[in-house]
Write a protein that holds these residues in place. Structure first.
Motif, PDB file in Angstrom:
ATOM      1  N   GLY A  90      17.331   8.975   5.200  1.00 57.81           N
ATOM      2  CA  GLY A  90      18.407   9.797   4.642  1.00 57.81           C
ATOM      3  C   GLY A  90      19.114   9.085   3.518  1.00 57.81           C
ATOM      4  N   LEU A  91      19.382   7.791   3.708  1.00 56.71           N
ATOM      5  CA  LEU A  91      20.134   7.028   2.707  1.00 56.71           C
ATOM      6  C   LEU A  91      19.310   6.753   1.456  1.00 56.71           C
ATOM      7  CD1 LEU A  91      21.969   4.415   4.963  1.00 56.71           C
ATOM      8  CD2 LEU A  91      23.032   6.256   3.671  1.00 56.71           C
ATOM      9  N   THR A  92      18.036   6.351   1.647  1.00 57.81           N
ATOM     10  CA  THR A  92      17.244   5.924   0.489  1.00 57.81           C
ATOM     11  C   THR A  92      16.579   7.100  -0.218  1.00 57.81           C
ATOM     12  OG1 THR A  92      15.386   5.502   1.968  1.00 57.81           O
ATOM     13  CG2 THR A  92      16.769   3.622   1.391  1.00 57.81           C
ATOM     14  N   LEU A  93      15.905   7.968   0.552  1.00 63.48           N
ATOM     15  CA  LEU A  93      15.200   9.073  -0.092  1.00 63.48           C
ATOM     16  C   LEU A  93      16.107  10.280  -0.316  1.00 63.48           C
ATOM     17  CD1 LEU A  93      11.680   8.935   1.635  1.00 63.48           C
ATOM     18  CD2 LEU A  93      12.434   7.911  -0.501  1.00 63.48           C
ATOM     19  N   PRO A  95      21.267   2.611  -3.389  1.00 63.54           N
ATOM     20  CA  PRO A  95      20.533   1.386  -3.745  1.00 63.54           C
ATOM     21  C   PRO A  95      20.493   0.403  -2.567  1.00 63.54           C
ATOM     22  CG  PRO A  95      22.253   1.879  -5.343  1.00 63.54           C
ATOM     23  CD  PRO A  95      22.473   2.781  -4.198  1.00 63.54           C
ATOM     24  N   LEU A  96      19.484  -0.450  -2.598  1.00 60.74           N
ATOM     25  CA  LEU A  96      19.246  -1.367  -1.489  1.00 60.74           C
ATOM     26  C   LEU A  96      20.468  -2.232  -1.164  1.00 60.74           C
ATOM     27  CD1 LEU A  96      16.834  -2.220   0.320  1.00 60.74           C
ATOM     28  CD2 LEU A  96      16.487  -4.097  -1.269  1.00 60.74           C
ATOM     29  N   ARG A  97      21.090  -2.783  -2.193  1.00 60.17           N
ATOM     30  CA  ARG A  97      22.196  -3.726  -1.924  1.00 60.17           C
ATOM     31  C   ARG A  97      23.361  -3.034  -1.228  1.00 60.17           C
ATOM     32  NH1 ARG A  97      24.459  -5.885  -7.549  1.00 60.17           N
ATOM     33  NH2 ARG A  97      25.797  -7.104  -6.171  1.00 60.17           N
ATOM     34  N   TRP A  98      23.569  -1.725  -1.542  1.00 61.85           N
ATOM     35  CA  TRP A  98      24.725  -1.041  -0.935  1.00 61.85           C
ATOM     36  C   TRP A  98      24.477  -0.655   0.523  1.00 61.85           C
ATOM     37  CZ3 TRP A  98      29.029  -1.984  -3.081  1.00 61.85           C
ATOM     38  CH2 TRP A  98      29.071  -2.218  -4.461  1.00 61.85           C
ATOM     39  N   ILE A  99      23.226  -0.758   0.905  1.00 66.30           N
ATOM     40  CA  ILE A  99      22.942  -0.514   2.333  1.00 66.30           C
ATOM     41  C   ILE A  99      23.617  -1.602   3.172  1.00 66.30           C
ATOM     42  CG2 ILE A  99      21.050  -0.511   4.053  1.00 66.30           C
ATOM     43  CD1 ILE A  99      19.413   1.032   2.034  1.00 66.30           C
ATOM     44  N   SER A 100      23.869  -2.749   2.543  1.00 63.05           N
ATOM     45  CA  SER A 100      24.576  -3.828   3.245  1.00 63.05           C
ATOM     46  C   SER A 100      25.953  -3.385   3.714  1.00 63.05           C
ATOM     47  CB  SER A 100      24.721  -5.050   2.336  1.00 63.05           C
ATOM     48  OG  SER A 100      23.460  -5.612   2.128  1.00 63.05           O
ATOM     49  N   VAL A 101      26.556  -2.430   3.008  1.00 63.82           N
ATOM     50  CA  VAL A 101      27.868  -1.923   3.450  1.00 63.82           C
ATOM     51  C   VAL A 101      27.707  -1.274   4.830  1.00 63.82           C
ATOM     52  CG1 VAL A 101      29.745  -0.328   2.942  1.00 63.82           C
ATOM     53  CG2 VAL A 101      28.630  -1.587   1.083  1.00 63.82           C
ATOM     54  N   LEU A 102      26.635  -0.455   4.940  1.00 68.10           N
ATOM     55  CA  LEU A 102      26.361   0.172   6.244  1.00 68.10           C
ATOM     56  C   LEU A 102      26.149  -0.907   7.306  1.00 68.10           C
ATOM     57  CD1 LEU A 102      25.413   2.595   8.082  1.00 68.10           C
ATOM     58  CD2 LEU A 102      23.110   2.060   7.297  1.00 68.10           C
ATOM     59  N   GLY A 150       0.808  -1.224   0.000  1.00 65.02           N
ATOM     60  CA  GLY A 150       0.000   0.000   0.000  1.00 65.02           C
ATOM     61  C   GLY A 150       0.835   1.265   0.000  1.00 65.02           C
ATOM     62  N   ALA A 151       1.860   1.321   0.871  1.00 67.73           N
ATOM     63  CA  ALA A 151       2.638   2.551   1.000  1.00 67.73           C
ATOM     64  C   ALA A 151       3.957   2.464   0.242  1.00 67.73           C
ATOM     65  CB  ALA A 151       2.913   2.839   2.467  1.00 67.73           C
ATOM     66  N   GLY A 152       4.480   1.258   0.088  1.00 70.19           N
ATOM     67  CA  GLY A 152       5.751   1.087  -0.618  1.00 70.19           C
ATOM     68  C   GLY A 152       6.907   0.866   0.345  1.00 70.19           C
ATOM     69  N   ALA A 153       7.816  -0.014  -0.080  1.00 71.94           N
ATOM     70  CA  ALA A 153       8.941  -0.388   0.788  1.00 71.94           C
ATOM     71  C   ALA A 153       9.838   0.794   1.094  1.00 71.94           C
ATOM     72  CB  ALA A 153       9.755  -1.500   0.130  1.00 71.94           C
ATOM     73  N   GLU A 154       9.910   1.743   0.149  1.00 70.41           N
ATOM     74  CA  GLU A 154      10.833   2.880   0.366  1.00 70.41           C
ATOM     75  C   GLU A 154      10.387   3.740   1.539  1.00 70.41           C
ATOM     76  OE1 GLU A 154       8.937   2.345  -2.168  1.00 70.41           O
ATOM     77  OE2 GLU A 154       7.731   4.108  -2.620  1.00 70.41           O
ATOM     78  N   LEU A 155       9.089   3.646   1.925  1.00 71.57           N
ATOM     79  CA  LEU A 155       8.611   4.465   3.043  1.00 71.57           C
ATOM     80  C   LEU A 155       8.631   3.711   4.382  1.00 71.57           C
ATOM     81  CD1 LEU A 155       5.698   6.363   1.278  1.00 71.57           C
ATOM     82  CD2 LEU A 155       7.897   7.266   2.018  1.00 71.57           C
ATOM     83  N   LEU A 156       9.125   2.483   4.332  1.00 69.10           N
ATOM     84  CA  LEU A 156       9.186   1.688   5.569  1.00 69.10           C
ATOM     85  C   LEU A 156       9.984   2.394   6.679  1.00 69.10           C
ATOM     86  CD1 LEU A 156       8.155  -1.000   6.646  1.00 69.10           C
ATOM     87  CD2 LEU A 156      10.272  -2.058   5.886  1.00 69.10           C
ATOM     88  N   PRO A 157      11.134   3.039   6.353  1.00 71.75           N
ATOM     89  CA  PRO A 157      11.862   3.742   7.415  1.00 71.75           C
ATOM     90  C   PRO A 157      11.002   4.798   8.119  1.00 71.75           C
ATOM     91  CG  PRO A 157      13.246   3.531   5.476  1.00 71.75           C
ATOM     92  CD  PRO A 157      11.890   3.069   5.073  1.00 71.75           C
ATOM     93  N   ALA A 158      10.101   5.445   7.327  1.00 72.78           N
ATOM     94  CA  ALA A 158       9.229   6.452   7.955  1.00 72.78           C
ATOM     95  C   ALA A 158       8.303   5.787   8.967  1.00 72.78           C
ATOM     96  CB  ALA A 158       8.418   7.171   6.880  1.00 72.78           C
ATOM     97  N   ALA A 159       7.884   4.551   8.666  1.00 76.25           N
ATOM     98  CA  ALA A 159       7.027   3.819   9.608  1.00 76.25           C
ATOM     99  C   ALA A 159       7.787   3.506  10.899  1.00 76.25           C
ATOM    100  CB  ALA A 159       6.522   2.534   8.968  1.00 76.25           C
TER     101      ALA A 159
END
Lengths: 915, 141
Positions: free
Chosen positions: A382-385, A390-397, A47-56
């Motif tokens: 901050g990282l995504t929006l 990209p999602l895969r590079w978040i793995s570096v963090l 419904g809201a989208g995975a990119e907004l999950l951090p806001a949740a």
């Protein structure tokens, strides 16, 4: 089957029903949660989208504070059991609202749902464990809580699995999972209702007591306590970091899953399967591997398993960002977090002092968790929006954070071992809180070192901790301690040896039957009895083995509480014991007095009566206590008489408490009887306070109107303690308000008298009189607070009383503010004039205006004190008048010479005197 | 014989009883015995079991170990206070310098009363804390 299960869980009589109900309640709770969680995740992601999950995540963290505040407010007024049922019902009835909102959802509904389900999980589980902690004591908790934990994991598995089936096999829509959650939550609430014990819940204390100046205090206040312990600070850092990493991993998993399953039902089914399967794996890991991992790796090593596995998973996701890689990463997290990680993390708290732990653990569990998730949300936003990483590079963090986690663990390990050593030296670890075999590695080495040390107290303490050490060869050390000069060490060494080598302990126990210390001998009897199938024959042998073994066997029998065993002995066998002389004679008579406690045969009761009149006070006291257990109404007047005897007073009082409701009328009459000494009347009031029953509270309040001075103080102290222990006040509040008015009017009169005495009463006698009046003013205030405590939270009011009477102005201010918040207007206007910081004239005027009290001169003050029903106050007044000879002294002294109280007559008669 | 009120006036001057409310103190006073000793009589001797505290009503008492004197105790002052807290043998002698009247508080009676009256225990704990603090300050200074 059920009996076998009960035996496996080591359930004791009376525990089965409650354990079953709590098991069911927790199972249903977790089932409900695992219906709701996949539904929430799927609905949000689609419904809201995975990119907004951090806001949740951020919304969830922001919502935690007001919800926790509301919950704490409700907790001040309701018992834990009531609060549990109310919370479940409130949550259940919010679910249809969410369901309706989801039919035509706006964007905010998804955020609300996400945060709401998160709060559901935290509130219901933490509340459940709070309730379980209230219903079971520490030793019960150690046996029963693991089983309840299994109920939770089974519930999570069934919830996840049923979600999958409901969606795939039975055609449920994702939103309809909310209705399944509603049904199971209601079922859980019903079970919680059934778990309320018959005859009133055992926990009718408010869930969180409101204390004005001490106690639990607010969460933020408790946060400050974290700085007191470096270990706690590191635990907070570890918790925060692990929550941060977990939230990032959760986001990655859900984002990859949402991309792979664009349909909400398919996504819910997939998530349900993952949650269900990981719960089951978590249970298996907990049962099979968690203990071994702890043993092999120690606490810090076990804590490193999760970050190590996550590092591999994150690296895998970096290389191949597939559903499988994301599932392995998140699955590894879920499986380890609820098994190895949780067990090892709980052990980190072992060396933290109990009070500090109690006050900070919930703060860490709730605040740090929510704050960590909120921070993760902001970071991911901050990282995504912001930076469009990209999602895969978040793995570096993730990998960087995990390396920080591992580094933190090395510091934590040093601190944990150090804190454990210190706690051992200070004896801060409660053996009852430890799990069998849970002390490993460096902590175990510290226990062993204490055994070898020269400090007797630490040796005894280390022996108590010994059963919690895993597979360490301590037998030679324990054997050496059997010859220790301190009896407590010898006794504990025997118990510890029994754990290591039962047959060796049996041989040692036989040697110990002639030990000089009775408790060592009793422990020896316990070992011998445990090893023997034919108890009556064993007891006969022990009786025949001489006075020291026989006496220990009698004490052992009294503690076992099995009258049938004593029935095997003819009464004549005890006659010789009564006539005995020598080193063990008194010990023998005392042991017999205890052993006959549960005997019902008339000849045994006759022995007890004989022993109750023994010239040796310790024997008489033991017999009196045993007589009380028999509740023989014919002995009641005799026991009341014994309250007059100083050496037997305490035993008589305890025996009278044992009569329970049967003795209440006689005790109330004794409190009211002016023919008895003040000491005996006060002791009777204390005995009434020992009977935890609403009728005892009634009896105390019935005795109140005629009581003054120390007796009145004791009656009210006992009454408020009864209330604090959960006994409910019956009848109308006006009875209490009348007593409050009576108390306040007397306080104002005393206050006015005290003012006049300050100017006139001189010398030692005057100083004493002023001091007694001051004490009575203080007693009067305490009485007022006790009366208020009958109507409101008694503990909070006792704390407020301490604040008002203390020297700390800040604490006093808190107490007054607390009273202003808590009390109804009619009570406020009665109590506040007594404690306001006003000048003496204003207080005088307040008393005059409200109660018509008007003591205007020294003569009136003396006349008021002379008419008091308080014997001790009158005695001090008479002494003062006799020494100082003020106007009207002759008349007052002649009246005092006929006073009913001996202490007053004595003060009037004694010649000479001090000034 | 002193009345209970008079005994309480004396008892509240003893530091361990200074914070105890007067009514429980009157119970202690009721169980306290008056003892008379003649000049040169020993109230107790070194090595004897410490079983009572004494309060001087009249006269003077010398506390000493052989010829080495620890001090003299006069009216309103107490000695042998530590007997209330442990049963260790007396560390020295107490001898009457003149005919004296003493108030004797038995250790066992005191312990029983303390068990029944929490105010006595609270007052005594406060006094013992003061003593320990004073001792610590003395040894530090």
């Amino acid at each position: 089957m059920i009996r076998r299960l009960g035996a496996w869980l080591d359930l004791r009589p009376g525990e089965g029903r409650l354990t079953t109900l709590l098991f069911l309640q927790y199972f249903l709770l977790l089932t409900a949660y695992y219906f709701l969680k996949p539904a929430r995740d799927a609905l949000f992601l689609i419904g809201a989208g995975a990119e907004l999950l951090p806001a949740a995540f951020v919304v969830s963290a922001l919502l935690a504070a007001p919800v926790a505040g509301l919950y704490a407010r409700a907790g001040r007024r309701l018992s834990v059991q009531t609060l549990t049922v109310v919370t479940l019902l409130v949550l259940a009835f919010q679910l249809p609202v969410l369901y309706l909102l989801l039919r035509e959802p706006a964007a905010w509904v998804f955020y609300l749902l996400y945060a709401w389900v998160g709060m559901f999980g935290i509130l219901t589980t933490s509340q459940f464990w709070l309730l379980a902690g209230e219903l079971f004591d520490a030793s019960q908790a150690r046996r029963i809580f693991p089983a309840l934990g299994v109920a939770g994991i089974l519930g999570a598995f069934f919830g996840g699995e049923l979600t999958r089936r409901a969606v795939v096999d039975w055609g449920f829509g994702t939103e309809e999972l909310l209705l399944a959650g509603l049904a199971t939550t209601l079922a859980s609430a019903t079970v919680a209702l059934l778990a309320r014990s018959p005859g009133g819940p055992p926990t009718n204390e408010p869930a969180h007591r409101a204390r004005p100046s001490s106690g639990d205090g607010g969460g933020w206040r408790n946060l400050k306590l974290l700085g007191r312990s470096r270990l706690l600070t590191l635990i907070v850092a570890l918790t925060g970091l692990s929550v941060l990493v977990t939230a990032v991993v959760d986001y990655q998993f859900k984002a990859v899953s949402a991309a792979a399953y664009p349909d909400a039902r398919a996504l819910a089914s997939f998530l349900g399967s993952v949650y269900g399967l990981t719960s089951l794996l978590s249970l298996l890991l907990q049962l099979v591997l968690a203990g071994r991992l702890l043993r092999w790796l120690g606490v810090a090593g076990a804590l490193a398993v999760l970050p190590a596995v996550l590092t591999l998973g994150a690296a895998g996701l970096l290389v191949a960002p597939t559903v499988l890689a994301a599932t392995l990463l998140r699955g590894g997290d879920l499986v380890l977090k609820h098994s190895v990680q949780r067990t090892a993390r709980e052990m980190l708290f072992l060396p933290v002092p109990a009070e500090l732990k109690r006050r900070t653990k919930v703060v860490i569990d709730i605040f740090v968790d929510r704050l960590g998730r909120g921070a993760a949300g902001l970071l991911l936003l901050g990282l995504t929006l912001g930076l469009h990483v990209p999602l895969r590079w978040i793995s570096v963090l993730t990998v960087v954070l995990l390396l920080g986690w591992l580094l933190l663990l090395t510091a934590l390990r040093r601190e944990y071992v150090d804190a454990f050593r210190q706690a051992l030296a200070r004896r801060q670890i409660e053996p009852g809180e430890l799990r069998r075999g849970s002390v490993t590695g460096s902590a175990a080495a510290a226990v062993i070192a204490a055994l070898d040390g020269g400090n007797d107290r630490q040796i005894a303490y280390a022996l108590e901790l010994l059963p919690n050490l895993r597979e360490t060869d301590t037998e030679p050390r324990v054997r050496a301690l059997l010859d220790h000069p301190i009896a407590g060490v010898r006794r504990r060494a025997l118990v510890a040896l029994n754990d290591i080598d039962a047959s060796g302990a049996l041989v040692a126990a036989r040697d110990f039957l002639s030990d000089e210390n009775l408790e060592v001998r009793v422990t020896a009897v316990d070992r011998i009895a445990e090893a023997d199938d034919d108890l009556p024959a064993t007891l006969r042998r022990l009786f025949a083995a001489g006075p020291s073994a026989r006496n220990a066997a009698l004490i052992w029998l009294s503690r076992r509480g099995d009258p049938a065993l004593l029935g095997g002995f003819a009464a004549s066998e005890f006659t010789g014991l009564l006539e005995e002389s020598g080193a063990h004679a008194v010990e023998g008579r005392r042991a017999l007095a205890y052993a006959l406690r549960d005997a019902s045969r008339p000849e045994c009761r006759a022995f007890l009566e004989r022993l109750a009149n023994d010239s040796e006070a310790t024997v008489a006291r033991a017999a009196i206590r045993s007589l009380g257990a028999g509740r023989d109404m014919r002995r009641l007047p005799w026991l009341l008489e014994k309250l007059e005897s100083r050496p037997l007073r305490r035993a008589a009082r305890e025996a009278l408490v044992d009569y329970g409701r049967d003795g209440l009328l006689a005790l109330r009459d004794a409190v009211c009887d002016p023919g008895r000494s003040l000491v005996a009347r006060t002791q009777s009031a204390r005995a009434l306070g020992g009977v935890r029953d609403p009728e005892a509270l009634d009896a105390l309040l019935e005795a109140l109107p005629g009581a003054r001075g120390g007796l009145r103080r004791e009656i009210l102290r006992q009454a408020v303690l009864l209330r604090a222990s959960g006994v409910k006040l019956r009848g109308d509040r006006w009875r209490v308000i009348d007593a409050l008015d009576d108390e306040a009017a007397r306080w104002f009169s005393l206050y006015q008298s005290r003012r006049l005495l300050r100017r006139h009463a001189e010398g030692d006698s005057g100083a004493l009189l002023r001091r007694v009046v001051d004490e009575r003013l203080r007693d009067g205030l305490e009485n007022c607070f006790s009366l208020l405590g009958l109507l409101h939270d008694p503990r909070g009011l006792l704390d407020a009383c301490a604040g008002v009477l203390g020297d700390d102005r800040r604490r006093r201010g808190h107490a007054v503010a607390y009273l202003e918040q808590l009390l109804e207007p009619d009570l406020r206007e009665r109590i506040l004039p007594l404690i306001d910081d006003r000048d003496a004239d204003a207080v005088w005027a307040a008393g005059h205006a409200r109660y018509g009290t008007a003591i205007r001169n020294h003569g009136a003050a003396l006349a008021y004190l002379a008419a008091s029903h308080d014997d001790w106050l009158r005695a001090c007044l008479v002494h003062h008048v006799r020494v100082e000879r003020p106007e009207g002294a002759a008349e007052l002294l002649s009246r005092a010479a006929l006073d009913p109280a001996p202490v007053v007559r004595e003060a009037a008669h004694v010649a000479g005197g001090f000034r | 014989m002193r009345s209970i009120v008079e005994k309480v006036i004396l008892l509240q001057r003893v530091d361990v009883f200074a914070d105890v409310p007067t009514e429980p103190l009157s119970v202690l006073a009721a169980s306290a015995d008056e003892v008379n000793v003649l000049e040169g009589d020993a109230v107790y001797r070194e090595g004897e079991r410490a079983d009572a505290l004494y309060l001087v009503l009249d006269g003077r008492i010398r506390l000493h170990q052989g010829d080495r004197s620890f001090g003299e105790i006069g009216p309103g002052e107490a000695f042998g206070t530590w007997a209330l807290f442990d049963e260790e043998p007396r560390l020295g002698d107490a001898t009457a310098l003149e005919s004296s009247a003493l108030l004797r508080i038995d250790r066992e009676e005191f312990i029983d009363l303390m068990a029944d009256h929490v105010q006595i225990a609270q007052g005594v704990i406060r006094a013992v804390s003061r003593r320990l603090r004073a001792l610590a300050e003395r040894s530090a200074g």
